[in-house]
Scaffold this active site. Structure first.
Site, mmCIF file in Angstrom:
data_model
loop_
_atom_site.group_PDB
_atom_site.id
_atom_site.type_symbol
_atom_site.label_atom_id
_atom_site.label_comp_id
_atom_site.label_asym_id
_atom_site.label_seq_id
_atom_site.Cartn_x
_atom_site.Cartn_y
_atom_site.Cartn_z
ATOM 1 N N HIS A 156 7.062 -1.667 -20.445
ATOM 2 C CA HIS A 156 5.752 -1.111 -20.039
ATOM 3 C C HIS A 156 5.071 -1.993 -18.989
ATOM 4 O O HIS A 156 3.851 -2.002 -18.891
ATOM 5 C CB HIS A 156 4.822 -0.925 -21.243
ATOM 6 C CG HIS A 156 5.474 -0.289 -22.430
ATOM 7 N ND1 HIS A 156 5.512 1.069 -22.637
ATOM 8 C CD2 HIS A 156 6.169 -0.836 -23.464
ATOM 9 C CE1 HIS A 156 6.179 1.337 -23.753
ATOM 10 N NE2 HIS A 156 6.602 0.191 -24.267
ATOM 11 N N SER A 277 1.589 -8.082 9.799
ATOM 12 C CA SER A 277 0.579 -7.040 9.989
ATOM 13 C C SER A 277 -0.012 -7.191 11.374
ATOM 14 O O SER A 277 -0.198 -8.306 11.858
ATOM 15 C CB SER A 277 -0.514 -7.199 8.938
ATOM 16 O OG SER A 277 -1.713 -6.611 9.379
ATOM 17 N N LYS A 283 -0.636 -11.868 6.645
ATOM 18 C CA LYS A 283 0.250 -11.004 5.872
ATOM 19 C C LYS A 283 1.742 -11.236 6.153
ATOM 20 O O LYS A 283 2.138 -11.447 7.287
ATOM 21 C CB LYS A 283 -0.054 -9.525 6.156
ATOM 22 C CG LYS A 283 -1.371 -9.025 5.631
ATOM 23 C CD LYS A 283 -1.421 -8.926 4.099
ATOM 24 C CE LYS A 283 -0.518 -7.851 3.544
ATOM 25 N NZ LYS A 283 -1.055 -6.521 3.757
ATOM 26 N N GLU A 290 10.446 -2.016 0.655
ATOM 27 C CA GLU A 290 9.594 -0.813 0.590
ATOM 28 C C GLU A 290 10.305 0.378 1.220
ATOM 29 O O GLU A 290 10.308 1.491 0.700
ATOM 30 C CB GLU A 290 8.275 -1.051 1.335
ATOM 31 C CG GLU A 290 7.324 -1.996 0.620
ATOM 32 C CD GLU A 290 6.137 -2.333 1.500
ATOM 33 O OE1 GLU A 290 5.196 -1.542 1.567
ATOM 34 O OE2 GLU A 290 6.164 -3.397 2.161
#
Ligand code: ARG
Length: 460
Positions: A156, A277, A283, A290
Site C-alpha cells: 500500500h 527544467s 531541477k 517517466e
C-alpha cells in the site's frame, strides 16, 4: 501510371484513393522479408517445374539486385504501386523484363503479406528476447552489488517489512523471465508458413509448400488456406506480450521515479540519463523513466487497435488487415528502444544505501517480528498481534521506535519479553529471519541469484 492489376479497369484510380489505400509509406519496412519470401517461392516454382529453371534463375538474380539496391537505399518506392509487394514486382520487371511477371505464379499478395509478417516478427521476437536478457543482466549486476543493502519493503506504499534491495530488484528479473518465456512460446505460432494459400483457396499449380517452409526455415505450414491468409493472431499475441512487458517496464520506472525523488533519495539517476527544467535551474528530472512509463500507452493502443480491427472480420482476406502493420512496427520499435534504455539507466544509477538503511531504522516495520517473537515463545499469534498493536500505539505516543523501548516498558506488556528481543528487532535480523523459500534472507537471495544466472546461461 499503369497498375499491375489494371487489366479489368477502364479508368485511372482516383489520386485520393491511391493515397488512402497505399501502404508503401510504412510496409517498405518489409522489403527484405518480401524479397526473402519471393526468393524461396521462385526456387520452389523452378524445382516443381512450374516455371523453367532458367526463368527461376533470372528472377532470383533480379531479386538479389533489388535486395542490394534496397540495402544501399537506392530504391525509390512509388505510391502508385500501392504496397511493398507490387513495388518489388514492378522493380523486378523493370530490371529483368516480362519474365519477372512469372514470379507471382501460384501466389497472391494475401499469402505473401502474411508470410512477410511472419518472417519480420520472427526476427524481431528473437532480437527482443536478447534485449530482455540485457535488462535481466543489469538487474543481476545491481543485485550483486546490493546484496547487503536493506530498504523498507512496502505494501500500500506504506512501510511494511524491511527487505534486501537485491531481493526487490530480482522481483523484476522474474517478470522479464516470464516475458521471455511468452515470446519464446509465441515463436511456435509465428514459425508457421502461410505461403501457398493463394488468395484464399489454394492454387491450381502443383506447388510444394513444404519446400518453401524448408527454405524459409518454418517448422510447419498452415493446414487451412483461409486461415493462413486471414490469421493475425500471431500479431495479437505479440502485441499482448509487448503490453505485458511495458507494464513491467512501467512499474519499474515508477519505482525509479519515486526512489529518486527528494522525499525518498534512495537512488540517484546518472546525469547523462536525466534532463533539466527550462525555468527552474535546480531541477534534475527523471524524464527517461517517466517516458518509459508513458510509452506503455501507445503499446496498449496498438493491441486494442488490432483487436478492434479483427473482431468483426469475415473470412478471408479483407483490406482492413492492412491496418495490422503500423501498430506492430511502432510496438517493436518502442519496445526495443525502451529495453535498450533501461539497461544503462539501471547500470548507472547510484544506490544510496545509507538513506535506505536509515529509512528502515526509523519506522515500525519490525512490528511483525516482535509478534513472531511472542508467538515463538508460545503466545497464540492472534493474541501477540493484539499486544504488539498496543505496544506500537504506546511507542508512537512516546515518540519512540520499537528498538528504543526499555525492557521495563516491554515487560509491562508481556512477561515473555527478554533481553534477546533487541537483537531480534534489528533490520538485519528482521531480513535474515525470513529464510522461507523465496524469502528475503541472504541465504535465500543468494540461491535465487544463482537460479536467475542459470536462466541466462541456459539461453546463451
Ligand atoms: N498491402 C496489403 C496489406 O498490407 C497487401 C495485401 C493486399 N491484398 C489485396 N488483395 N488487396 O494487407
Amino acid at each position: 501510371m499503369a497498375k499491375l492489376w489494371g487489366g479489368r479497369f477502364t479508368k485511372e484510380t482516383d489520386k485520393l484513393v491511391d493515397t488512402f489505400t497505399s501502404s508503401i509509406s510504412f510496409d517498405q519496412k518489409l522489403a527484405k522479408e518480401d524479397i526473402q519470401g519471393s526468393l524461396a517461392h521462385v526456387q520452389m516454382l523452378g524445382e516443381c517445374g512450374i516455371i523453367a529453371d532458367e526463368e527461376a534463375r533470372q528472377i532470383q538474380s533480379g531479386l538479389y539486385t533489388i535486395l542490394d539496391k534496397v540495402d544501399k537505399g537506392e530504391v525509390d518506392f512509388q505510391l502508385e504501386h500501392e504496397d511493398i509487394h507490387m513495388n518489388i514486382e514492378k522493380l523486378l520487371i523493370d530490371e529483368i523484363g516480362p519474365v519477372g511477371g512469372k514470379l507471382h505464379t501460384g501466389r497472391s499478395r494475401n499469402d505473401q503479406v502474411a508470410t512477410d509478417m511472419h518472417l519480420y516478427l520472427r526476427t524481431k521476437t528473437k532480437e527482443l528476447i536478447k534485449c530482455l536478457e540485457k535488462v535481466q543482466m543489469a538487474l543481476i549486476n545491481q543485485s550483486k552489488e546490493n546484496f547487503e543493502t536493506i530498504l523498507p519493503g512496502y505494501t500500500h506504499l506504506q512501510r511494511a517489512q524491511p527487505v534486501s534491495f537485491a531481493h526487490h530488484l530480482l522481483a523484476y528479473f522474474w517478470m522479464f523471465e516470464r516475458d521471455k518465456e511468452r515470446l519464446q512460446d509465441s515463436l511456435k505460432r509465428i514459425n508457421v508458413l502461410p505461403l501457398g494459400a493463394g488468395a484464399l483457396a489454394g492454387t491450381t499449380f502443383p506447388i510444394n509448400r513444404g519446400r518453401i517452409a524448408e527454405l524459409l526455415d518454418f517448422d510447419d505450414v498452415y493446414p487451412n488456406s483461409m486461415d493462413a491468409v486471414s490469421d493475425r493472431d500471431f500479431i495479437l499475441e505479440f502485441l499482448s506480450v509487448a503490453s505485458i512487458i511495458m507494464v513491467h517496464i512501467s512499474r519499474l520506472s515508477e519505482e525509479l521515479v519515486i526512489w529518486s525523488s527528494q522525499e525518498f533519495q534512495f537512488i540517484e539517476l546518472d546525469d547523462a540519463f536525466c534532463t533539466g527544467s527550462s525555468m527552474m535551474p535546480q531541477k534534475k528530472n527523471p524524464d527517461v523513466p517517466e517516458l518509459l512509463r508513458g510509452k506503455a500507452g501507445r503499446v496498449f493502443g496498438g493491441l486494442i487497435g488490432l483487436l478492434t480491427v479483427l473482431k468483426g472480420l469475415p473470412l478471408a482476406y479483407n483490406k482492413d488487415l492492412q491496418e495490422d502493420k503500423e501498430g506492430m512496427f511502432d510496438t517493436v520499435e518502442t519496445l526495443e528502444g525502451s529495453l535498450n534504455l533501461l539497461v544503462p539507466l539501471l547500470e548507472t544509477m547510484t544506490v544510496n544505501t545509507e538513506k535506505m538503511r536509515n529509512a528502515v531504522a526509523q519506522d515500525y516495520s519490525n512490528a511483525t517480528d516482535i509478534a513472531d517473537y511472542l508467538a515463538a515463545k508460545g503466545m497464540p499469534f492472534r493474541q501477540a498481534h493484539e499486544v504488539i498493536g498496543k505496544i506500537v500505539i504506546y511507542a508512537v505516543q512516546k515518540g519512540k521506535y520499537l528498538l528504543d523501548l526499555t525492557m521495563e516498558e516491554y515487560q509491562s506488556f508481556s512477561r515473555l519479553f527478554e533481553e534477546d528481543v533487541y537483537e531480534y528487532l534489528t533490520p538485519e535480523h528482521v531480513v535474515d529471519a525470513r529464510k522461507s523459500a523465496g524469502g528475503t534472507a541472504a541465504a535465500q537471495v543468494k540461491q535465487q541469484l544463482k537460479l536467475a544466472e542459470s536462466k541466462l546461461v541456459k539461453n546463451n
